[in-house]
Design an enzyme around this catalytic site. Structure first.
Site, PDB file in Angstrom:
ATOM      1  CG  LEU A  35       9.339  13.669   4.930  1.00 11.96           C
ATOM      2  CD1 LEU A  35       9.303  12.182   5.233  1.00 11.96           C
ATOM      3  CD2 LEU A  35       8.057  14.092   4.209  1.00 11.96           C
ATOM      4  CE  LYS A  36      11.717  14.105  13.036  1.00 14.25           C
ATOM      5  NZ  LYS A  36      12.789  13.531  13.864  1.00 14.25           N
ATOM      6  CB  SER A  63      11.884  -8.414   5.842  1.00 14.62           C
ATOM      7  OG  SER A  63      10.875  -7.825   5.127  1.00 14.62           O
ATOM      8  CE  LYS A  67       8.840  -6.126  -1.710  1.00 11.24           C
ATOM      9  NZ  LYS A  67       8.550  -4.847  -1.113  1.00 11.24           N
ATOM     10  CG  ASP A  86      10.372  -2.486   0.432  1.00 11.75           C
ATOM     11  OD1 ASP A  86      11.218  -3.271  -0.040  1.00 11.75           O
ATOM     12  OD2 ASP A  86       9.330  -2.873   0.996  1.00 11.75           O
ATOM     13  CG  HIS A 134       3.507   2.777  -1.807  1.00 14.73           C
ATOM     14  ND1 HIS A 134       3.628   1.414  -1.812  1.00 14.73           N
ATOM     15  CD2 HIS A 134       2.712   3.070  -0.748  1.00 14.73           C
ATOM     16  CE1 HIS A 134       2.938   0.906  -0.809  1.00 14.73           C
ATOM     17  NE2 HIS A 134       2.359   1.883  -0.155  1.00 14.73           N
ATOM     18  CD  GLU A 153       7.647   1.266  -0.203  1.00 20.15           C
ATOM     19  OE1 GLU A 153       7.262   0.531  -1.115  1.00 20.15           O
ATOM     20  OE2 GLU A 153       7.509   0.976   1.002  1.00 20.15           O
ATOM     21  CB  ALA A 165      -2.123  -0.270   6.492  1.00 23.67           C
ATOM     22  CG  HIS A 169       1.348  -5.910   8.755  1.00 24.50           C
ATOM     23  ND1 HIS A 169       2.087  -6.147   9.880  1.00 24.50           N
ATOM     24  CD2 HIS A 169       2.173  -6.149   7.716  1.00 24.50           C
ATOM     25  CE1 HIS A 169       3.310  -6.507   9.534  1.00 24.50           C
ATOM     26  NE2 HIS A 169       3.390  -6.511   8.224  1.00 24.50           N
TER      27      HIS A 169
HETATM   28  P1  0O2 Z   1       6.830  -4.637   4.950  1.00 26.61           P
HETATM   29  O1  0O2 Z   1       6.747  -5.613   6.070  1.00 26.61           O
HETATM   30  O2  0O2 Z   1       6.035  -3.397   5.219  1.00 26.61           O
HETATM   31  O3  0O2 Z   1       8.232  -4.327   4.527  1.00 26.61           O
HETATM   32  P2  0O2 Z   1       8.156  -2.997  -4.694  1.00 26.61           P
HETATM   33  O4  0O2 Z   1       8.368  -2.631  -3.226  1.00 26.61           O
HETATM   34  O5  0O2 Z   1       7.664  -1.828  -5.510  1.00 26.61           O
HETATM   35  O6  0O2 Z   1       9.355  -3.662  -5.276  1.00 26.61           O
HETATM   36  P3  0O2 Z   1       5.764  -4.384  -3.934  1.00 26.61           P
HETATM   37  O7  0O2 Z   1       6.125  -5.006  -2.630  1.00 26.61           O
HETATM   38  O8  0O2 Z   1       4.779  -5.149  -4.762  1.00 26.61           O
HETATM   39  O9  0O2 Z   1       7.069  -4.152  -4.787  1.00 26.61           O
HETATM   40  O10 0O2 Z   1       5.294  -2.910  -3.737  1.00 26.61           O
HETATM   41  P4  0O2 Z   1       4.020  -2.285  -3.064  1.00 26.61           P
HETATM   42  O11 0O2 Z   1       2.750  -2.925  -3.492  1.00 26.61           O
HETATM   43  O12 0O2 Z   1       4.159  -0.839  -3.368  1.00 26.61           O
HETATM   44  O13 0O2 Z   1       4.185  -2.615  -1.506  1.00 26.61           O
HETATM   45  C1  0O2 Z   1       5.279  -2.201  -0.783  1.00 26.61           C
HETATM   46  C2  0O2 Z   1       4.919  -2.051   0.686  1.00 26.61           C
HETATM   47  O14 0O2 Z   1       3.649  -1.383   0.840  1.00 26.61           O
HETATM   48  C3  0O2 Z   1       4.742  -3.341   1.460  1.00 26.61           C
HETATM   49  O15 0O2 Z   1       5.996  -3.815   1.853  1.00 26.61           O
HETATM   50  C4  0O2 Z   1       3.856  -2.891   2.624  1.00 26.61           C
HETATM   51  O16 0O2 Z   1       4.601  -2.155   3.585  1.00 26.61           O
HETATM   52  C5  0O2 Z   1       2.909  -1.920   1.943  1.00 26.61           C
HETATM   53  N1  0O2 Z   1       1.748  -2.628   1.414  1.00 26.61           N
HETATM   54  C6  0O2 Z   1       1.493  -2.880   0.117  1.00 26.61           C
HETATM   55  N2  0O2 Z   1       0.331  -3.538  -0.018  1.00 26.61           N
HETATM   56  C7  0O2 Z   1      -0.173  -3.713   1.227  1.00 26.61           C
HETATM   57  C8  0O2 Z   1      -1.378  -4.312   1.727  1.00 26.61           C
HETATM   58  O17 0O2 Z   1      -2.202  -4.837   1.007  1.00 26.61           O
HETATM   59  N3  0O2 Z   1      -1.552  -4.284   3.088  1.00 26.61           N
HETATM   60  C9  0O2 Z   1      -0.649  -3.721   3.939  1.00 26.61           C
HETATM   61  N4  0O2 Z   1      -0.922  -3.734   5.240  1.00 26.61           N
HETATM   62  N5  0O2 Z   1       0.505  -3.143   3.495  1.00 26.61           N
HETATM   63  C10 0O2 Z   1       0.736  -3.136   2.157  1.00 26.61           C
HETATM   64  P5  0O2 Z   1       6.250  -5.332   2.216  1.00 26.61           P
HETATM   65  O18 0O2 Z   1       7.642  -5.663   1.818  1.00 26.61           O
HETATM   66  O19 0O2 Z   1       5.182  -6.196   1.605  1.00 26.61           O
HETATM   67  O20 0O2 Z   1       6.091  -5.417   3.755  1.00 26.61           O
END
Ligand code: 0O2
Length: 218
Positions: A35-36, A63, A67, A86, A134, A153, A165, A169
């Site tokens: 990316l850089k 975490s 999950k 992720d 994503h 991810e 976001a 959060h």
């Molecule tokens: P953290 O603390 O950031 O690690 P998958 O990852 O595809 O197996 P998931 O979790 O349903 O399954 O995927 P999704 O919806 O793509 O979300 C992955 C990450 O996106 C989340 O990781 C968050 O970082 C971010 N994200 C998704 N939805 C939201 C939301 O509604 N609000 C905010 N603020 N962030 C979101 P984690 O593990 O949930 O959290």
């Protein structure tokens, strides 16, 4: 009680799996460098930086376990690699929405990046107003033992989406709040997301108009 013990056990297993976590750390370095370099090329050739910031993070054992529990998975270390996408996370913040699509196209056009999953929460935002793109990708990491493909991810979002976001959060961690107030704040966040989506579009239109004028003058 059994669940708590199992959860503690898998957290310890992940914590002790240093070789396993090192692979994800290397994958983060790899994607950050790609990316850089892309940003540098744009800066040199177009006099423009499509990336505002890049943040990388390795998911903590707590975490990962949280999950797994949320997704109803058994606390089995053998499932972590395939089920948790992720563990290595890269967040790319861009000035404008077009930068997000341009960067994801560039990333996915590379031979060393293999796309596993593409989620466009900009075209289809989540019900709560969350917007971002994503990409779950695999990148090769070359070790003495040979090549390993490692999942990363990549979250791409605008400055406005990132601002939203982080507030969302913050709210999701306030569990002790009055449910009626929490509900009200969630509704307010949906409204903020709609407003900020409009702002992203208007700012991009202004940027395009400025660039258009610059081109006409040159
Ligand atoms: P953290 O603390 O950031 O690690 P998958 O990852 O595809 O197996 P998931 O979790 O349903 O399954 O995927 P999704 O919806 O793509 O979300 C992955 C990450 O996106 C989340 O990781 C968050 O970082 C971010 N994200 C998704 N939805 C939201 C939301 O509604 N609000 C905010 N603020 N962030 C979101 P984690 O593990 O949930 O959290």
């Amino acid at each position: 009680m059994v669940k708590v013990a199992e959860r503690r056990k898998i957290e310890d297993e992940i914590r002790n799996a240093t070789e396993f976590m090192t692979l994800y750390r290397c994958a983060l370095m790899e994607v950050e460098t790609i990316l850089k370099v892309l940003n540098e090329q744009f800066s040199r050739l177009e006099d423009y930086n499509p990336i505002e910031t890049i943040k990388t993070r390795l998911k903590t054992p707590e975490s990962i376990a949280e999950k797994m529990e949320r997704r109803g998975l058994p606390f089995d270390f053998r499932l972590v690699k395939d089920e948790i996408n992720d563990i290595a996370g890269v967040r790319v913040v861009c000035p404008f929405i077009t930068d997000i699509y341009m960067l994801s196209e560039r990333l996915l056009g590379r031979e060393d990046i293999r796309l596993l999953e593409y989620k466009d929460y900009i075209k289809e935002p989540k019900k709560n107003g969350y917007r971002s793109v994503h990409l779950i990708v695999e990148v090769p990491i070359f070790l003495q033992e040979g090549k390993r493909m490692v999942k990363v991810e990549i979250q791409l979002r605008t400055i406005a989406m990132d601002f939203w976001a982080s507030l969302d959060h913050r709210l999701s961690y306030k569990k002790e709040m009055d449910p009626a107030i929490t509900q009200q704040l969630h509704e307010e966040l949906i409204a903020c997301s709609n407003e900020s989506a409009k702002l992203d579009e208007r700012m991009e239109a202004v940027r395009n108009a400025i660039d258009q004028r610059r081109k006409v003058r040159h």
